[in-house]
Design an enzyme around this catalytic site. Structure first.
Site, PDB file in Angstrom:
ATOM      1  N   LYS A  13       0.835  -1.212   0.000  1.00 26.27           N
ATOM      2  CA  LYS A  13       0.000   0.000   0.000  1.00 26.27           C
ATOM      3  C   LYS A  13       0.863   1.254   0.000  1.00 26.27           C
ATOM      4  CE  LYS A  13      -2.026  -0.874   3.986  1.00 26.27           C
ATOM      5  NZ  LYS A  13      -1.306  -2.069   4.460  1.00 26.27           N
ATOM      6  N   ARG A  88      -9.232   0.441   9.584  1.00 25.73           N
ATOM      7  CA  ARG A  88      -8.756  -0.914   9.844  1.00 25.73           C
ATOM      8  C   ARG A  88      -9.710  -1.676  10.758  1.00 25.73           C
ATOM      9  NH1 ARG A  88      -2.730   0.637   9.361  1.00 25.73           N
ATOM     10  NH2 ARG A  88      -1.597  -1.307   9.512  1.00 25.73           N
ATOM     11  N   ARG A 126      12.664  -5.614   5.242  1.00 31.01           N
ATOM     12  CA  ARG A 126      12.245  -4.304   4.746  1.00 31.01           C
ATOM     13  C   ARG A 126      13.057  -3.199   5.436  1.00 31.01           C
ATOM     14  NH1 ARG A 126       6.068  -2.069   4.926  1.00 31.01           N
ATOM     15  NH2 ARG A 126       6.263  -2.154   7.177  1.00 31.01           N
ATOM     16  N   ARG A 159      12.001  -0.874  10.765  1.00 27.65           N
ATOM     17  CA  ARG A 159      10.999  -0.556  11.779  1.00 27.65           C
ATOM     18  C   ARG A 159      11.027  -1.598  12.890  1.00 27.65           C
ATOM     19  NH1 ARG A 159       5.456   0.543   8.557  1.00 27.65           N
ATOM     20  NH2 ARG A 159       4.680  -0.568  10.381  1.00 27.65           N
ATOM     21  N   ARG A 170       1.066  -8.849  13.919  1.00 26.30           N
ATOM     22  CA  ARG A 170       0.381  -7.852  13.077  1.00 26.30           C
ATOM     23  C   ARG A 170      -0.502  -8.539  12.030  1.00 26.30           C
ATOM     24  NH1 ARG A 170       5.159  -4.742  10.727  1.00 26.30           N
ATOM     25  NH2 ARG A 170       3.637  -3.442   9.657  1.00 26.30           N
TER      26      ARG A 170
END
Ligand code: AMP
Length: 213
Positions: A13, A88, A126, A159, A170
């Site tokens: 996204k 969400r 990432r 992160r 998550r």
């Protein structure tokens, strides 16, 4: 044009949000980035959000809704926007509906479909630019120079919530809380599904087609 980007963490996204917003001539916001910005500035909201984010849990609805609605209400966003990561939960979707009532509602909800195995692969590895938030991946899309953003020269970081144990939490929270919201938009007929496992360019084309079609 008001566009919502939905999908599990790591579904791409964030990679698409800025380019689609540019194409539409509107601004984009990610609720996660708004929280991280509060953390950087050391606000009370940032401190509260941190305690949830580091566990991979959702920040409570009242706090999240207030923060995102303040962004939407900014006159700079009255002509339209791209929202990444909000709503969400069911309560957030209801609040957004209420807010959008007088403006004809949300125009498109794009859902990025990606398998759990691919999500884990993407999130562990990432790296994100501290300055412009461009995402990279250690294996599939590394920066030209280690730890330096190709786009702006900013420093890349991992992160805290991309660590393996938080990533699975998550994904689980997404399944419990957000998948029902995806179904809510699907039943309503506003949802367009995107194959999030295609190449970045192919996903970009599918997003552009879904927004203009
Ligand atoms: P993201 O950058 O979209 O992956 O979001 C990072 C974290 O911010 C999430 O794991 C949540 O803790 C929090 N967050 C972001 N958006 C929301 C939201 N709409 N509702 C609740 N928590 C959120």
């Amino acid at each position: 044009m008001r566009v919502i980007l939905m999908g599990p963490p790591g579904s791409g996204k964030g990679t698409q949000a800025a380019s689609i917003a540019k194409r539409l001539g509107v601004e984009s916001a990610s609720s996660g980035d708004l929280f991280r910005d509060h953390q950087r500035r050391g606000t009370e909201l940032g401190q509260l959000a941190r305690s949830y984010m580091e566990r991979g849990a959702y920040v409570p609805d009242d706090v999240t809704i207030k923060m995102v609605m303040a962004w939407i209400d900014d006159p700079a966003h009255s002509a339209g926007f791209v929202l990444d990561g909000f709503p969400r939960t069911h309560a957030q979707a209801v609040a957004l509906d209420e807010e959008m009532k007088s403006q004809g509602g949300v125009d498109r909800v794009l859902f990025f479909r990606v398998s759990d195995t691919e999500l884990v692969r993407r999130l562990t590895g990432r790296m994100i630019c501290r300055q412009c938030q461009t995402p990279y991946h250690a294996i599939s899309s590394p920066p030209k120079q280690e730890c330096v953003c190709d786009a702006c020269g900013g420093e890349l970081y991992e992160r805290d919530d991309d660590k393996a144990e938080v990533v699975s939490k998550r994904i689980q929270v997404y399944g419990d809380e957000t998948e029902p919201v995806v179904e809510f938009y699907r039943r309503r007929g506003t949802l367009r599904e995107i194959d999030g496992e295609a190449t970045i360019d192919a996903v970009g084309e599918a997003v552009a087609a879904a927004v203009s079609g």
